[in-house]
Design an enzyme around this catalytic site. Structure first.
Site, PDB file in Angstrom:
ATOM      1  CD  GLU A   1     -47.034 100.719  29.432  1.00  0.00           C
ATOM      2  OE1 GLU A   1     -47.624 100.028  29.816  1.00  0.00           O
ATOM      3  OE2 GLU A   1     -46.041 101.253  30.334  1.00  0.00           O
TER       4      GLU A   1
ATOM      5  CB  CYS B   1     -52.166 111.511  24.563  1.00  0.00           C
ATOM      6  SG  CYS B   1     -53.579 111.372  23.365  1.00  0.00           S
TER       7      CYS B   1
ATOM      8  CB  CYS C   1     -59.270 112.058  27.585  1.00  0.00           C
ATOM      9  SG  CYS C   1     -59.169 111.624  26.288  1.00  0.00           S
TER      10      CYS C   1
ATOM     11  CB  CYS D   1     -58.415 100.497  28.015  1.00  0.00           C
ATOM     12  SG  CYS D   1     -59.098  99.741  27.104  1.00  0.00           S
TER      13      CYS D   1
ATOM     14  CB  CYS E   1     -56.775 108.748  29.663  1.00  0.00           C
ATOM     15  SG  CYS E   1     -55.814 107.804  28.415  1.00  0.00           S
TER      16      CYS E   1
ATOM     17  CB  CYS F   1     -53.607  96.946  22.691  1.00  0.00           C
ATOM     18  SG  CYS F   1     -53.754  98.818  23.053  1.00  0.00           S
TER      19      CYS F   1
HETATM   20  N1  SAH Z   1     -56.560 108.122  21.305  1.00  0.00           N
HETATM   21  C1  SAH Z   1     -57.521 107.054  21.092  1.00  0.00           C
HETATM   22  C2  SAH Z   1     -56.054 106.118  21.692  1.00  0.00           C
HETATM   23  C3  SAH Z   1     -55.911 105.311  22.466  1.00  0.00           C
HETATM   24  S1  SAH Z   1     -57.565 105.549  24.150  1.00  0.00           S
HETATM   25  C4  SAH Z   1     -59.009 107.525  21.383  1.00  0.00           C
HETATM   26  O1  SAH Z   1     -59.053 107.977  22.298  1.00  0.00           O
HETATM   27  O2  SAH Z   1     -59.606 106.321  21.081  1.00  0.00           O
HETATM   28  C5  SAH Z   1     -58.096 103.862  23.458  1.00  0.00           C
HETATM   29  C6  SAH Z   1     -59.578 103.465  24.371  1.00  0.00           C
HETATM   30  O3  SAH Z   1     -59.061 103.559  26.108  1.00  0.00           O
HETATM   31  C7  SAH Z   1     -59.727 104.941  24.638  1.00  0.00           C
HETATM   32  O4  SAH Z   1     -61.499 104.317  23.781  1.00  0.00           O
HETATM   33  C8  SAH Z   1     -60.119 105.680  26.108  1.00  0.00           C
HETATM   34  O5  SAH Z   1     -61.154 106.188  26.187  1.00  0.00           O
HETATM   35  C9  SAH Z   1     -60.030 104.120  26.954  1.00  0.00           C
HETATM   36  N2  SAH Z   1     -60.013 104.647  27.717  1.00  0.00           N
HETATM   37  C10 SAH Z   1     -58.295 105.259  28.001  1.00  0.00           C
HETATM   38  N3  SAH Z   1     -58.292 105.332  29.891  1.00  0.00           N
HETATM   39  C11 SAH Z   1     -59.168 104.631  30.293  1.00  0.00           C
HETATM   40  C12 SAH Z   1     -59.276 103.768  31.927  1.00  0.00           C
HETATM   41  N4  SAH Z   1     -58.598 104.822  32.843  1.00  0.00           N
HETATM   42  N5  SAH Z   1     -60.342 103.199  31.748  1.00  0.00           N
HETATM   43  C13 SAH Z   1     -61.063 102.516  30.947  1.00  0.00           C
HETATM   44  N6  SAH Z   1     -60.952 102.849  29.816  1.00  0.00           N
HETATM   45  C14 SAH Z   1     -59.686 103.615  29.234  1.00  0.00           C
END
Ligand code: SAH
Length: 375
Positions: A96, A116, A120, A346, A123, A109
Protein backbone atom coordinates in the site's frame (compact mmCIF):
# COMPACT_ATOMS: atom_id res chain seq x y z
CA UNK A 1 3.55 -10.06 -16.57
CA UNK A 2 5.49 -13.25 -16.18
CA UNK A 3 6.37 -13.56 -19.88
CA UNK A 4 8.55 -10.46 -19.51
CA UNK A 5 10.28 -11.67 -16.35
CA UNK A 6 13.62 -12.13 -18.09
CA UNK A 7 13.68 -8.55 -19.38
CA UNK A 8 15.43 -5.90 -17.37
CA UNK A 9 13.03 -3.41 -15.87
CA UNK A 10 14.46 0.05 -16.51
CA UNK A 11 12.00 1.71 -14.15
CA UNK A 12 14.13 1.02 -11.08
CA UNK A 13 17.58 1.81 -12.47
CA UNK A 14 19.41 4.70 -10.84
CA UNK A 15 21.33 6.97 -13.21
CA UNK A 16 24.60 5.10 -12.71
CA UNK A 17 22.91 1.72 -13.18
CA UNK A 18 21.14 3.01 -16.28
CA UNK A 19 24.51 4.12 -17.69
CA UNK A 20 25.96 0.69 -16.95
CA UNK A 21 23.01 -0.88 -18.71
CA UNK A 22 23.54 1.18 -21.87
CA UNK A 23 27.23 0.42 -21.88
CA UNK A 24 26.46 -3.27 -21.46
CA UNK A 25 24.40 -3.24 -24.66
CA UNK A 26 27.09 -1.31 -26.53
CA UNK A 27 25.40 2.09 -26.41
CA UNK A 28 26.59 5.50 -25.31
CA UNK A 29 26.13 6.54 -21.68
CA UNK A 30 24.20 9.72 -22.52
CA UNK A 31 21.24 7.54 -23.47
CA UNK A 32 20.71 7.00 -19.76
CA UNK A 33 19.63 10.62 -19.18
CA UNK A 34 17.41 10.56 -22.24
CA UNK A 35 15.62 7.42 -21.21
CA UNK A 36 15.34 8.39 -17.53
CA UNK A 37 13.63 11.61 -18.63
CA UNK A 38 11.20 9.72 -20.81
CA UNK A 39 10.35 7.21 -18.14
CA UNK A 40 10.06 9.42 -15.09
CA UNK A 41 9.19 12.85 -16.43
CA UNK A 42 7.43 11.82 -19.60
CA UNK A 43 5.65 8.99 -17.80
CA UNK A 44 6.00 6.72 -20.84
CA UNK A 45 5.55 2.99 -20.53
CA UNK A 46 6.91 1.90 -23.91
CA UNK A 47 10.03 2.56 -25.94
CA UNK A 48 8.00 3.48 -29.02
CA UNK A 49 7.03 6.75 -27.39
CA UNK A 50 10.66 7.86 -27.06
CA UNK A 51 10.73 9.96 -30.20
CA UNK A 52 14.29 11.24 -29.88
CA UNK A 53 15.64 7.70 -29.73
CA UNK A 54 16.32 6.03 -33.08
CA UNK A 55 13.92 3.35 -34.29
CA UNK A 56 16.72 0.80 -34.26
CA UNK A 57 17.60 1.46 -30.64
CA UNK A 58 13.94 1.44 -29.63
CA UNK A 59 13.56 -1.98 -31.19
CA UNK A 60 16.69 -3.21 -29.47
CA UNK A 61 15.50 -1.87 -26.12
CA UNK A 62 12.11 -3.49 -26.47
CA UNK A 63 13.83 -6.83 -26.96
CA UNK A 64 15.89 -6.73 -23.77
CA UNK A 65 14.15 -4.29 -21.48
CA UNK A 66 10.81 -3.10 -20.22
CA UNK A 67 9.29 -0.29 -18.16
CA UNK A 68 6.94 -1.80 -15.67
CA UNK A 69 5.30 -0.35 -12.56
CA UNK A 70 3.32 -2.40 -10.06
CA UNK A 71 -0.28 -2.85 -11.06
CA UNK A 72 -2.91 -0.77 -9.27
CA UNK A 73 -5.50 -3.16 -7.88
CA UNK A 74 -7.67 -0.43 -6.42
CA UNK A 75 -7.46 2.90 -4.74
CA UNK A 76 -9.48 4.71 -2.17
CA UNK A 77 -10.07 8.30 -1.09
CA UNK A 78 -10.41 9.34 2.52
CA UNK A 79 -12.89 12.06 3.36
CA UNK A 80 -9.90 14.16 4.45
CA UNK A 81 -8.34 13.95 0.97
CA UNK A 82 -5.84 11.21 1.75
CA UNK A 83 -5.53 8.66 -1.03
CA UNK A 84 -4.39 5.09 -0.81
CA UNK A 85 -3.35 2.74 -3.56
CA UNK A 86 -3.04 -1.00 -3.24
CA UNK A 87 -0.47 -2.28 -5.72
CA UNK A 88 -0.07 -5.86 -6.84
CA UNK A 89 3.48 -7.09 -7.22
CA UNK A 90 4.99 -9.97 -9.12
CA UNK A 91 4.34 -13.13 -7.14
CA UNK A 92 0.88 -11.97 -6.11
CA UNK A 93 1.53 -10.06 -2.90
CA UNK A 94 0.59 -6.44 -2.54
CA UNK A 95 1.69 -3.22 -0.88
CA UNK A 96 0.00 0.00 0.00
CA UNK A 97 1.10 3.54 -0.68
CA UNK A 98 -0.58 6.64 0.70
CA UNK A 99 -0.71 10.28 -0.47
CA UNK A 100 -1.42 12.90 2.18
CA UNK A 101 -2.21 16.39 0.86
CA UNK A 102 -1.74 19.22 3.34
CA UNK A 103 -1.89 22.82 2.15
CA UNK A 104 0.59 23.19 -0.69
CA UNK A 105 2.36 19.96 0.27
CA UNK A 106 1.49 16.46 -0.77
CA UNK A 107 3.43 13.77 1.02
CA UNK A 108 3.64 10.26 -0.35
CA UNK A 109 4.19 7.49 2.17
CA UNK A 110 6.05 4.72 0.39
CA UNK A 111 6.53 1.06 1.35
CA UNK A 112 9.88 -0.70 1.10
CA UNK A 113 8.99 -4.29 1.98
CA UNK A 114 6.01 -6.61 1.82
CA UNK A 115 5.37 -7.05 5.52
CA UNK A 116 8.18 -6.48 7.98
CA UNK A 117 10.45 -8.66 10.06
CA UNK A 118 10.85 -6.32 13.02
CA UNK A 119 7.58 -7.11 14.78
CA UNK A 120 7.13 -3.84 16.65
CA UNK A 121 4.33 -4.55 19.09
CA UNK A 122 2.07 -1.66 18.03
CA UNK A 123 2.40 -1.97 14.23
CA UNK A 124 -0.04 -3.97 12.14
CA UNK A 125 2.48 -4.43 9.31
CA UNK A 126 4.74 -6.31 11.73
CA UNK A 127 1.89 -8.60 12.70
CA UNK A 128 1.63 -9.97 9.19
CA UNK A 129 5.27 -11.08 9.22
CA UNK A 130 7.82 -10.61 6.49
CA UNK A 131 7.14 -11.64 2.93
CA UNK A 132 9.82 -10.07 0.72
CA UNK A 133 11.85 -7.01 -0.17
CA UNK A 134 10.56 -4.69 -2.86
CA UNK A 135 12.67 -4.08 -5.93
CA UNK A 136 13.79 -0.53 -6.75
CA UNK A 137 11.22 -0.53 -9.57
CA UNK A 138 8.47 -1.43 -7.12
CA UNK A 139 9.54 1.35 -4.75
CA UNK A 140 9.88 4.11 -7.35
CA UNK A 141 6.80 2.65 -9.05
CA UNK A 142 4.74 3.84 -6.08
CA UNK A 143 5.75 7.43 -6.77
CA UNK A 144 5.06 6.96 -10.47
CA UNK A 145 1.60 5.57 -9.83
CA UNK A 146 0.71 8.45 -7.51
CA UNK A 147 1.96 11.10 -9.93
CA UNK A 148 0.42 9.56 -13.04
CA UNK A 149 -2.95 9.24 -11.31
CA UNK A 150 -3.27 12.99 -11.88
CA UNK A 151 -2.90 12.54 -15.64
CA UNK A 152 -0.23 11.35 -18.05
CA UNK A 153 1.53 14.65 -18.70
CA UNK A 154 5.11 15.72 -18.31
CA UNK A 155 5.86 17.10 -14.85
CA UNK A 156 6.62 20.74 -14.34
CA UNK A 157 8.45 21.64 -11.19
CA UNK A 158 5.96 24.36 -10.34
CA UNK A 159 3.00 22.03 -10.32
CA UNK A 160 4.27 19.08 -8.39
CA UNK A 161 1.67 16.58 -7.44
CA UNK A 162 3.90 14.94 -4.89
CA UNK A 163 6.16 17.35 -3.01
CA UNK A 164 7.58 15.05 -0.33
CA UNK A 165 8.28 11.36 0.00
CA UNK A 166 8.59 9.52 3.30
CA UNK A 167 9.68 5.90 3.55
CA UNK A 168 7.21 5.28 6.33
CA UNK A 169 4.95 2.76 4.70
CA UNK A 170 5.31 -0.96 5.14
CA UNK A 171 8.71 -2.38 5.98
CA UNK A 172 12.07 -1.39 7.39
CA UNK A 173 13.84 0.47 4.57
CA UNK A 174 17.35 -0.19 5.87
CA UNK A 175 16.71 -3.93 5.70
CA UNK A 176 16.28 -3.48 1.93
CA UNK A 177 19.25 -1.24 1.47
CA UNK A 178 20.28 -1.10 -2.18
CA UNK A 179 16.84 -0.96 -3.81
CA UNK A 180 15.80 1.74 -1.34
CA UNK A 181 18.92 3.81 -2.03
CA UNK A 182 18.47 3.41 -5.81
CA UNK A 183 14.83 4.45 -5.62
CA UNK A 184 15.67 7.46 -3.45
CA UNK A 185 18.37 8.53 -5.88
CA UNK A 186 15.73 8.60 -8.64
CA UNK A 187 13.42 10.63 -6.41
CA UNK A 188 16.20 13.23 -6.12
CA UNK A 189 17.58 12.94 -9.68
CA UNK A 190 17.05 16.14 -11.65
CA UNK A 191 16.19 14.19 -14.80
CA UNK A 192 13.62 12.13 -12.89
CA UNK A 193 11.58 13.59 -9.99
CA UNK A 194 14.02 16.25 -8.79
CA UNK A 195 12.96 16.30 -5.14
CA UNK A 196 15.39 17.91 -2.74
CA UNK A 197 17.12 15.72 -0.17
CA UNK A 198 15.21 17.56 2.53
CA UNK A 199 11.97 16.33 1.02
CA UNK A 200 12.91 12.68 0.93
CA UNK A 201 12.86 11.07 4.36
CA UNK A 202 13.88 7.60 5.36
CA UNK A 203 12.37 6.33 8.58
CA UNK A 204 14.08 3.56 10.51
CA UNK A 205 13.43 1.61 13.68
CA UNK A 206 17.15 1.96 14.41
CA UNK A 207 19.23 -0.49 12.43
CA UNK A 208 22.66 0.84 13.38
CA UNK A 209 24.82 -0.72 10.62
CA UNK A 210 22.25 0.43 8.05
CA UNK A 211 22.31 4.00 9.35
CA UNK A 212 26.10 4.06 9.13
CA UNK A 213 26.06 2.62 5.64
CA UNK A 214 23.41 5.10 4.55
CA UNK A 215 25.62 8.00 5.61
CA UNK A 216 28.26 6.79 3.17
CA UNK A 217 25.98 6.95 0.13
CA UNK A 218 23.36 9.64 0.65
CA UNK A 219 22.19 12.51 2.83
CA UNK A 220 18.42 12.25 2.71
CA UNK A 221 16.50 13.30 5.78
CA UNK A 222 16.42 10.74 8.55
CA UNK A 223 13.61 9.87 10.95
CA UNK A 224 14.04 7.55 13.90
CA UNK A 225 11.15 5.60 15.36
CA UNK A 226 11.97 5.87 19.05
CA UNK A 227 8.63 5.41 20.88
CA UNK A 228 10.18 5.07 24.32
CA UNK A 229 12.57 7.05 26.52
CA UNK A 230 14.40 4.04 28.00
CA UNK A 231 15.67 0.66 26.88
CA UNK A 232 13.39 -1.36 29.12
CA UNK A 233 10.23 0.01 27.54
CA UNK A 234 11.71 0.23 24.05
CA UNK A 235 12.75 -3.43 24.19
CA UNK A 236 9.08 -4.23 24.60
CA UNK A 237 7.79 -1.99 21.82
CA UNK A 238 10.62 -2.30 19.30
CA UNK A 239 12.32 -5.71 19.68
CA UNK A 240 15.21 -4.49 17.50
CA UNK A 241 16.23 -2.40 20.51
CA UNK A 242 17.57 -5.53 22.23
CA UNK A 243 20.18 -5.68 19.50
CA UNK A 244 20.78 -1.96 19.09
CA UNK A 245 19.92 -0.09 22.30
CA UNK A 246 18.94 3.56 22.40
CA UNK A 247 22.37 5.08 23.02
CA UNK A 248 23.94 3.17 20.13
CA UNK A 249 21.12 4.20 17.82
CA UNK A 250 21.32 7.86 18.81
CA UNK A 251 25.09 7.79 18.33
CA UNK A 252 24.73 6.36 14.83
CA UNK A 253 22.16 8.98 13.82
CA UNK A 254 24.54 11.68 15.07
CA UNK A 255 27.29 10.18 12.90
CA UNK A 256 24.82 10.27 10.02
CA UNK A 257 24.22 14.00 10.54
CA UNK A 258 27.95 14.65 10.59
CA UNK A 259 28.07 13.46 6.95
CA UNK A 260 25.42 15.96 5.86
CA UNK A 261 26.82 19.14 4.40
CA UNK A 262 23.99 21.35 5.62
CA UNK A 263 22.58 21.76 9.12
CA UNK A 264 20.04 19.04 9.83
CA UNK A 265 18.16 17.41 12.65
CA UNK A 266 16.79 13.93 13.14
CA UNK A 267 13.02 13.59 13.31
CA UNK A 268 12.16 11.49 16.32
CA UNK A 269 8.89 9.61 15.88
CA UNK A 270 7.04 8.68 19.01
CA UNK A 271 3.80 6.72 18.73
CA UNK A 272 1.58 7.65 21.68
CA UNK A 273 -0.02 4.62 23.28
CA UNK A 274 -2.50 5.05 26.11
CA UNK A 275 -0.95 4.26 29.49
CA UNK A 276 2.13 2.67 27.90
CA UNK A 277 4.52 5.48 26.93
CA UNK A 278 2.43 8.64 27.19
CA UNK A 279 2.77 9.62 30.85
CA UNK A 280 4.39 12.84 32.09
CA UNK A 281 7.31 10.86 33.50
CA UNK A 282 7.97 9.44 30.04
CA UNK A 283 8.02 12.95 28.64
CA UNK A 284 10.46 14.10 31.31
CA UNK A 285 12.68 11.10 30.71
CA UNK A 286 12.61 11.84 26.99
CA UNK A 287 13.63 15.44 27.57
CA UNK A 288 16.57 14.18 29.60
CA UNK A 289 17.50 11.60 26.97
CA UNK A 290 17.35 14.05 24.07
CA UNK A 291 18.97 17.06 25.70
CA UNK A 292 21.69 18.30 23.38
CA UNK A 293 20.54 15.89 20.69
CA UNK A 294 19.81 17.65 17.36
CA UNK A 295 16.22 16.62 16.75
CA UNK A 296 12.60 17.53 16.48
CA UNK A 297 9.92 15.37 17.98
CA UNK A 298 6.84 14.14 16.17
CA UNK A 299 4.15 12.64 18.39
CA UNK A 300 1.95 10.16 16.53
CA UNK A 301 -1.32 9.16 18.18
CA UNK A 302 -1.49 5.37 18.00
CA UNK A 303 -3.73 4.12 15.21
CA UNK A 304 -5.69 1.12 16.37
CA UNK A 305 -6.06 -2.12 14.44
CA UNK A 306 -7.88 -5.33 15.39
CA UNK A 307 -6.40 -7.23 18.36
CA UNK A 308 -3.57 -4.75 18.88
CA UNK A 309 -4.21 -4.75 22.63
CA UNK A 310 -3.41 -1.01 22.71
CA UNK A 311 -5.47 2.16 22.77
CA UNK A 312 -4.70 5.57 21.35
CA UNK A 313 -3.52 8.10 23.93
CA UNK A 314 -6.13 10.59 25.05
CA UNK A 315 -5.62 13.95 23.44
CA UNK A 316 -5.14 15.54 26.86
CA UNK A 317 -2.23 13.15 27.48
CA UNK A 318 -0.70 14.00 24.10
CA UNK A 319 -1.04 17.73 24.79
CA UNK A 320 0.47 17.36 28.26
CA UNK A 321 3.36 15.35 26.82
CA UNK A 322 3.96 18.03 24.22
CA UNK A 323 3.89 20.75 26.85
CA UNK A 324 6.63 19.01 28.83
CA UNK A 325 8.87 18.29 25.85
CA UNK A 326 8.38 21.80 24.47
CA UNK A 327 9.32 23.26 27.84
CA UNK A 328 12.33 20.96 27.71
CA UNK A 329 13.29 22.80 24.51
CA UNK A 330 12.48 20.03 22.07
CA UNK A 331 10.55 21.28 19.06
CA UNK A 332 7.48 19.09 19.20
CA UNK A 333 4.65 18.54 16.74
CA UNK A 334 1.63 16.29 16.90
CA UNK A 335 0.95 14.37 13.72
CA UNK A 336 -2.66 14.73 12.70
CA UNK A 337 -4.23 11.41 12.05
CA UNK A 338 -5.06 11.20 8.41
CA UNK A 339 -6.79 8.63 6.31
CA UNK A 340 -7.80 6.34 9.14
CA UNK A 341 -11.27 5.90 7.64
CA UNK A 342 -9.61 4.02 4.77
CA UNK A 343 -7.04 2.27 6.98
CA UNK A 344 -4.32 4.42 5.46
CA UNK A 345 -2.90 5.84 8.67
CA UNK A 346 0.53 4.99 10.11
CA UNK A 347 0.80 1.40 11.16
CA UNK A 348 -2.44 0.43 9.47
CA UNK A 349 -0.86 -0.62 6.20
CA UNK A 350 -0.90 -4.34 5.72
CA UNK A 351 -1.23 -4.76 2.00
CA UNK A 352 -3.50 -7.76 2.04
CA UNK A 353 -6.41 -7.74 -0.30
CA UNK A 354 -8.24 -10.98 0.16
CA UNK A 355 -9.35 -10.85 3.80
CA UNK A 356 -10.79 -7.37 3.77
CA UNK A 357 -14.32 -7.91 2.61
CA UNK A 358 -15.69 -5.08 4.70
CA UNK A 359 -13.65 -2.56 2.81
CA UNK A 360 -13.76 -4.07 -0.63
CA UNK A 361 -17.18 -2.52 -1.13
CA UNK A 362 -15.62 0.93 -1.03
CA UNK A 363 -12.81 0.36 -3.44
CA UNK A 364 -12.96 2.29 -6.64
CA UNK A 365 -11.60 0.49 -9.69
CA UNK A 366 -8.81 2.46 -11.30
CA UNK A 367 -8.72 1.18 -14.83
CA UNK A 368 -7.72 4.62 -16.13
CA UNK A 369 -4.64 4.91 -13.97
CA UNK A 370 -3.40 1.53 -15.04
CA UNK A 371 -3.67 2.35 -18.72
CA UNK A 372 -2.18 5.81 -18.22
CA UNK A 373 1.02 4.24 -16.98
CA UNK A 374 1.19 2.02 -20.00
CA UNK A 375 2.06 -0.94 -17.83
N1 SAH B 1 10.27 0.55 9.79
C1 SAH B 1 10.33 1.97 9.68
C2 SAH B 1 9.29 2.59 8.76
C3 SAH B 1 7.87 2.08 8.87
S1 SAH B 1 6.90 2.62 10.22
C4 SAH B 1 10.26 2.58 11.06
O1 SAH B 1 10.06 1.86 12.02
O2 SAH B 1 10.46 3.78 11.17
C5 SAH B 1 6.54 4.29 9.97
C6 SAH B 1 6.07 4.99 11.25
O3 SAH B 1 4.75 4.60 11.66
C7 SAH B 1 6.97 4.61 12.42
O4 SAH B 1 7.30 5.70 13.21
C8 SAH B 1 6.10 3.63 13.15
O5 SAH B 1 6.52 3.43 14.41
C9 SAH B 1 4.74 4.26 13.04
N2 SAH B 1 3.65 3.36 13.40
C10 SAH B 1 3.64 2.02 13.23
N3 SAH B 1 2.48 1.51 13.70
C11 SAH B 1 1.74 2.53 14.14
C12 SAH B 1 0.44 2.63 14.69
N4 SAH B 1 -0.33 1.55 14.88
N5 SAH B 1 -0.03 3.85 15.01
C13 SAH B 1 0.73 4.95 14.81
N6 SAH B 1 1.97 4.92 14.28
C14 SAH B 1 2.47 3.72 13.95
Amino acid sequence: MSQSAEKINLLGLSKSKMEEFFESIGEKKFRATQVIKWIHQGGVGSFDEMTNVSKALRTKLAEVAEIRAPEVVYHDYSKDGTRKWVLRLDGGSSVETVLIPEGDRATLCVSSQVGCSLDCSFCSTGKQGFNRNLTAAEIIGQLRVAILSFGPVVLKSDQRRVTNVVLMGMGEPLMNFEPVVDAMSLMMEDNAYGLSKRRVTLSTAGLVPGIDRLGEVTDVSLALSLHAPNDELRNELVPLNRRYPIQEVLASTKRYLSHCADKRVITIEYTMIDGVNDQPEHARELVHLLREFPCKLNLIPFNPFPNSGYRRSRSAAVERFKEITTKGRIITTIRSTRGDDIDAACGQLVGQVDDRTRRSEKYIPVVQEVSAQGS
